[in-house]
Scaffold this motif. Structure first.
Motif, PDB file in Angstrom:
ATOM      1  N   PHE A 128       0.858  -1.244  -0.061  1.00 10.53           N
ATOM      2  CA  PHE A 128       0.038  -0.007  -0.109  1.00 10.53           C
ATOM      3  C   PHE A 128       0.867   1.385   0.085  1.00 10.53           C
ATOM      4  N   LEU A 129       0.957   1.946  -1.083  1.00 10.08           N
ATOM      5  CA  LEU A 129       1.600   3.199  -1.305  1.00 10.08           C
ATOM      6  C   LEU A 129       0.672   4.327  -1.797  1.00 10.08           C
ATOM      7  N   PRO A 130       1.113   5.468  -1.438  1.00 13.76           N
ATOM      8  CA  PRO A 130       0.396   6.752  -2.286  1.00 13.76           C
ATOM      9  C   PRO A 130       0.381   6.521  -3.782  1.00 13.76           C
ATOM     10  N   ALA A 131      -0.482   6.950  -4.316  1.00 11.34           N
ATOM     11  CA  ALA A 131      -0.772   6.916  -5.720  1.00 11.34           C
ATOM     12  C   ALA A 131       0.509   7.457  -6.507  1.00 11.34           C
ATOM     13  N   TYR A 132       1.069   8.491  -5.956  1.00 13.12           N
ATOM     14  CA  TYR A 132       2.276   9.214  -6.805  1.00 13.12           C
ATOM     15  C   TYR A 132       3.716   8.216  -6.489  1.00 13.12           C
ATOM     16  N   ALA A 133       3.665   7.384  -5.668  1.00 15.35           N
ATOM     17  CA  ALA A 133       4.887   6.820  -5.161  1.00 15.35           C
ATOM     18  C   ALA A 133       5.980   6.447  -6.610  1.00 15.35           C
ATOM     19  N   THR A 134       6.991   6.467  -6.227  1.00 17.97           N
ATOM     20  CA  THR A 134       7.851   6.104  -7.545  1.00 17.97           C
ATOM     21  C   THR A 134       7.938   4.353  -7.367  1.00 17.97           C
ATOM     22  N   THR A 135       7.503   3.730  -8.305  1.00 16.81           N
ATOM     23  CA  THR A 135       7.324   2.243  -8.307  1.00 16.81           C
ATOM     24  C   THR A 135       8.029   1.807  -9.630  1.00 16.81           C
ATOM     25  N   LEU A 136       8.389   0.560  -9.555  1.00 17.25           N
ATOM     26  CA  LEU A 136       8.891   0.048 -10.933  1.00 17.25           C
ATOM     27  C   LEU A 136       7.859   0.123 -11.991  1.00 17.25           C
ATOM     28  N   GLU A 137       6.692   0.048 -11.803  1.00 14.69           N
ATOM     29  CA  GLU A 137       5.657  -0.124 -12.627  1.00 14.69           C
ATOM     30  C   GLU A 137       5.708   1.393 -13.438  1.00 14.69           C
ATOM     31  N   TRP A 138       5.567   2.349 -12.480  1.00 15.52           N
ATOM     32  CA  TRP A 138       5.460   3.759 -12.822  1.00 15.52           C
ATOM     33  C   TRP A 138       6.628   4.199 -13.674  1.00 15.52           C
ATOM     34  N   VAL A 139       7.921   4.049 -13.271  1.00 15.51           N
ATOM     35  CA  VAL A 139       9.201   4.437 -14.062  1.00 15.51           C
ATOM     36  C   VAL A 139       9.223   3.465 -15.643  1.00 15.51           C
ATOM     37  N   ASN A 140       8.723   2.514 -15.555  1.00 13.81           N
ATOM     38  CA  ASN A 140       8.604   1.596 -16.697  1.00 13.81           C
ATOM     39  C   ASN A 140       7.699   2.360 -17.529  1.00 13.81           C
ATOM     40  N   THR A 141       6.664   2.574 -17.225  1.00 18.07           N
ATOM     41  CA  THR A 141       5.561   3.477 -18.150  1.00 18.07           C
ATOM     42  C   THR A 141       6.037   4.737 -18.514  1.00 18.07           C
ATOM     43  N   LYS A 142       6.449   5.540 -17.631  1.00 18.89           N
ATOM     44  CA  LYS A 142       6.825   6.898 -17.855  1.00 18.89           C
ATOM     45  C   LYS A 142       8.043   7.165 -18.811  1.00 18.89           C
ATOM     46  N   TYR A 143       8.935   6.091 -18.578  1.00 18.37           N
ATOM     47  CA  TYR A 143      10.054   6.352 -19.631  1.00 18.37           C
ATOM     48  C   TYR A 143      10.388   5.364 -20.527  1.00 18.37           C
ATOM     49  N   ASN A 144       9.099   4.206 -20.805  1.00 17.91           N
ATOM     50  CA  ASN A 144       9.304   3.390 -21.522  1.00 17.91           C
ATOM     51  C   ASN A 144      10.318   2.486 -21.550  1.00 17.91           C
ATOM     52  N   LEU A 145      10.594   1.923 -20.312  1.00 13.08           N
ATOM     53  CA  LEU A 145      11.563   0.963 -19.828  1.00 13.08           C
ATOM     54  C   LEU A 145      11.039  -0.265 -19.556  1.00 13.08           C
ATOM     55  N   LYS A 146      12.051  -1.226 -19.572  1.00 15.30           N
ATOM     56  CA  LYS A 146      11.525  -2.764 -19.283  1.00 15.30           C
ATOM     57  C   LYS A 146      12.430  -3.044 -18.087  1.00 15.30           C
ATOM     58  N   LEU A 147      12.470  -2.395 -16.948  1.00 16.60           N
ATOM     59  CA  LEU A 147      13.174  -2.800 -16.014  1.00 16.60           C
ATOM     60  C   LEU A 147      12.731  -4.210 -15.328  1.00 16.60           C
ATOM     61  N   GLU A 148      13.484  -5.049 -14.911  1.00 19.17           N
ATOM     62  CA  GLU A 148      13.141  -6.203 -14.205  1.00 19.17           C
ATOM     63  C   GLU A 148      12.957  -6.113 -12.692  1.00 19.17           C
ATOM     64  N   PRO A 149      12.011  -6.544 -12.107  1.00 14.16           N
ATOM     65  CA  PRO A 149      11.693  -6.458 -10.644  1.00 14.16           C
ATOM     66  C   PRO A 149      12.829  -6.975  -9.854  1.00 14.16           C
ATOM     67  N   TYR A 150      12.778  -6.499  -8.528  1.00 12.89           N
ATOM     68  CA  TYR A 150      13.684  -7.245  -7.473  1.00 12.89           C
ATOM     69  C   TYR A 150      15.178  -7.235  -7.950  1.00 12.89           C
ATOM     70  N   ASN A 151      15.643  -6.257  -8.637  1.00 10.10           N
ATOM     71  CA  ASN A 151      17.123  -5.904  -8.963  1.00 10.10           C
ATOM     72  C   ASN A 151      17.862  -4.982  -7.915  1.00 10.10           C
ATOM     73  N   SER A 152      19.151  -4.827  -8.349  1.00  9.47           N
ATOM     74  CA  SER A 152      19.815  -3.997  -7.447  1.00  9.47           C
ATOM     75  C   SER A 152      19.620  -2.599  -7.824  1.00  9.47           C
ATOM     76  N   MET A 153      19.844  -1.498  -6.732  1.00 10.46           N
ATOM     77  CA  MET A 153      19.707  -0.182  -6.930  1.00 10.46           C
ATOM     78  C   MET A 153      20.612   0.131  -8.112  1.00 10.46           C
ATOM     79  N   GLU A 154      21.819  -0.281  -8.126  1.00 11.97           N
ATOM     80  CA  GLU A 154      23.032  -0.070  -8.974  1.00 11.97           C
ATOM     81  C   GLU A 154      22.610  -0.270 -10.529  1.00 11.97           C
ATOM     82  N   TYR A 155      21.749  -1.190 -10.728  1.00 12.33           N
ATOM     83  CA  TYR A 155      21.131  -1.570 -12.054  1.00 12.33           C
ATOM     84  C   TYR A 155      20.124  -0.918 -12.411  1.00 12.33           C
ATOM     85  N   TYR A 156      19.230  -0.261 -11.462  1.00 17.68           N
ATOM     86  CA  TYR A 156      18.196   0.624 -11.946  1.00 17.68           C
ATOM     87  C   TYR A 156      18.692   2.039 -12.305  1.00 17.68           C
ATOM     88  N   VAL A 157      19.742   2.447 -11.410  1.00 14.56           N
ATOM     89  CA  VAL A 157      20.174   3.798 -11.610  1.00 14.56           C
ATOM     90  C   VAL A 157      20.870   4.131 -12.929  1.00 14.56           C
TER      91      VAL A 157
END
Length: 467
Positions: free
Chosen positions: A156-185
């Motif tokens: 349960f997060l606020p609607a505006y929270a930065t999540t994997l799904e939100w980032v993938n949608t906004k930036y047209n990425l295909k980031l995999e879940p449960y990966n390292s912070m270094e990979y995401y950045v």
């Protein structure tokens, strides 16, 4: 409790906004670098009582680790942070800041979620790791990467929270879940650079003002206020806080974070990743017109969901590699132990340069002795086979040595690569999934050591110590 809590939340929010908008005495001053709003003492006390009730709700929940952790953290109210909560480390203590203007807009579950979010940052040592990353990447990229990691275990997060799904949608990425912070950045920064969307160094005219909206660029501004402390000392303090909070059975994500915190690993173990991904498989739910959507029951055009649809899991084992029988058997025990809690069907696929055989298993007793090892390894045949099935998840055990490019693209399922303890990395340049390491299992050779043979009769040396 929820009805009374909602009344208190609404009352406090109305009063806070009324004061800030000039309805009551409002005083704002600068204390060094900090922007301070002086609020009536009774309002502060009421707000902290509400936070206590949020904490009590976490204590009564099975995830009471968070409640015990919050007990040890100092609390402060800040109106100049652009998030519901934030943290820093000062005077040998973690401090959690609350902005009532944003925090009081959340419901009880979301309030718990944002507190868990901050604790995840602490346990993952993001205060330390972010320093190094900010030397190479922008603040926005680092902030979003850290928040993806912190939020991936929170329901349960606020609607505006930065999540994997939100980032993938906004930036047209295909980031995999449960990966390292270094990979995401790395991935996020690459996209920001292409879009030229991340404007560092822009003047912030709103600095020092009260904030009533979330801003992803400013989610961790308070971290810069932390004491200048060496990484080893901060890690030691964090371990102590975590140890004092560990009461009873811990959530699996906390187990993984504590394991990483106390060890040298910097990523989630493969079995913890599998536990989380099993709970998110879309195949575990089936659309139905006989039940309304639980989230939007008044939308008759939306189908509801029924649990009980069987998840199809394929476990491929590279018989040509260096994965020992002991390693594979131990890993399969963990796989079957995890998936037994879900309605699932498991198929084992033995392969090298081709598929040798495939068979279904329900328990460890069903696992057959592996066929004779073959020659080299090709990953493509397994993916060609899986593409023609309704598999939801492929778990591929291998030493990592194979072709550098798949001849087919995986379709409609997730892939988890598990590299043997004797392997180093996956040869594929594009794995189409998450890659984890399997810890090697020490195998004992079955021969008699001459030192185990006693030829001098009975001796006290053969007696086990009593203490």
């Amino acid at each position: 409790m929820s009805k009374n809590f909602e009344k208190l939340r609404a009352k406090l929010y109305n009063r806070v906004t009324n004061i800030v908008n000039g309805g009551e005495m409002f005083k704002a001053r600068r204390d060094g670098e900090k922007f301070v709003v002086d609020m009536p003492e009774d309002l502060k006390m009421e707000f902290y009582k509400l936070v206590d009730r949020v904490n009590l709700a976490m204590m009564e929940d099975k995830e009471n680790f968070y409640g015990y952790f919050l007990f040890q953290v100092k609390r402060e109210i800040r109106y100049d942070i652009a998030t519901p909560t934030s943290i820093s480390f000062k005077g040998a203590k973690y401090i959690i800041y609350f902005n009532p203007l944003i925090f009081l807009q959340l419901n009880l579950s979301q309030m718990q979620g944002t507190i868990k979010h901050e604790i995840h940052h602490i346990l993952a040592l993001h205060l330390v790791r972010a320093k190094e990353l900010r030397r190479k990447y922008s603040t926005l990229a680092v902030n979003m990467a850290m928040d993806i990691v912190a939020n991936q275990y929170i329901d349960f997060l606020p609607a505006y929270a930065t999540t994997l799904e939100w980032v993938n949608t906004k930036y047209n990425l295909k980031l995999e879940p449960y990966n390292s912070m270094e990979y995401y950045v790395r991935e996020i920064q690459g996209e920001l650079d292409l879009l030229e969307e991340d404007k560092e160094g822009e003047e912030d005219d709103s600095k020092g003002d009260t904030k009533d909206e979330y801003d992803p660029k400013k989610t961790h501004d308070t971290w810069d206020e932390s004491d200048d402390i060496d990484d080893k000392t901060l890690k030691s303090f964090t371990e102590k806080f975590a140890d004092l909070s560990s009461k009873g059975k811990l959530p699996i994500e906390i187990e993984a974070m504590l394991k990483t915190l106390k060890g040298s690993e910097n990523e989630i173990p493969w079995n913890i990743y599998l536990k989380k991904i099993m709970g998110t498989l879309e195949s575990s739910k089936k659309k139905t017109v006989t039940r309304r959507s639980r989230r939007q029951p008044n939308r008759l055009d939306l189908k509801g969901e029924l649990r009980g649809h069987r998840a199809k899991i394929a476990v491929a084992i590279d018989i040509s590699g260096s994965i020992s029988d002991a390693e594979f058997m131990q890993a399969m025990k963990e796989v079957l132990s995890i998936v037994k809690n879900y309605n699932s069907e498991v198929t084992i696929i033995e392969c090298d340069s081709n598929i040798k055989r495939a068979y279904k298993v329900k328990s460890v007793k069903d696992i057959r002795e592996r066929v004779t090892k073959g020659g080299g390894t090709q990953f493509t045949p397994v993916f060609e086979y899986i593409n023609n099935t309704d598999t939801n998840l492929l778990i591929y055990f291998t030493d990592g040595k194979g072709e550098d490019k798949l001849k087919v693209t995986p379709k409609g399922y997730r892939t988890l690569w598990i590299i043997s303890g004797r392997g180093y990395k996956l040869s594929l340049k594009e794995p189409y999934g998450v890659v984890k390491r399997l810890k090697a299992i020490e195998e004992k050779d079955e021969f008699i050591d001459i030192h185990d043979v006693r030829n001098d009769g009975w001796s006290m040396n053969s007696v086990e110590p009593t203490i």
